[in-house]
Design a protein around this motif. Structure first.
Motif, mmCIF file in Angstrom:
data_model
loop_
_atom_site.group_PDB
_atom_site.id
_atom_site.type_symbol
_atom_site.label_atom_id
_atom_site.label_comp_id
_atom_site.label_asym_id
_atom_site.label_seq_id
_atom_site.Cartn_x
_atom_site.Cartn_y
_atom_site.Cartn_z
ATOM 1 N N PRO A 166 21.588 -31.221 -5.812
ATOM 2 C CA PRO A 166 22.128 -32.510 -5.346
ATOM 3 C C PRO A 166 21.163 -33.671 -5.569
ATOM 4 C CG PRO A 166 22.500 -30.829 -3.699
ATOM 5 C CD PRO A 166 21.612 -30.228 -4.750
ATOM 6 N N GLN A 204 21.723 -35.140 -8.895
ATOM 7 C CA GLN A 204 22.900 -36.000 -8.952
ATOM 8 C C GLN A 204 22.610 -37.392 -8.393
ATOM 9 O OE1 GLN A 204 25.875 -35.208 -10.338
ATOM 10 N NE2 GLN A 204 24.911 -33.291 -10.979
ATOM 11 N N ASP A 247 17.450 -39.941 -11.181
ATOM 12 C CA ASP A 247 16.895 -39.409 -12.420
ATOM 13 C C ASP A 247 15.385 -39.314 -12.361
ATOM 14 O OD1 ASP A 247 19.369 -39.151 -13.612
ATOM 15 O OD2 ASP A 247 19.339 -41.196 -14.383
#
Length: 67
Positions: A16, A19, A22
């Motif tokens: 997660p 997501q 970056d």
């Protein structure tokens, strides 16, 4: 079986974070936290606070009370 679950936990917990950002630093922090939780084996109330905040503790307490 417990070692398999520990490995799945260590691999799945940082996903997660990938997501959400970056940047490698927060992802590495989540990965280190996952591995340290596996290595230290904290008691579940402590782990619930770390992972889910107060909601996790309340949910755990209500499920234990219903048993």
């Amino acid at each position: 079986m417990s070692n398999l679950a520990d490995g799945v936990f260590a691999v799945a917990l940082p996903l997660p974070a990938v997501q959400l950002t970056d940047s490698p630093l927060p992802i590495a922090g989540v990965a280190v936290a996952a591995v340290s939780m596996i290595a230290l084996k904290p008691p579940w109330p402590f782990a619930a606070v770390l992972l889910f905040g107060d909601y996790g503790v309340a949910e755990m307490a209500s499920s234990a009370a219903s048993r």
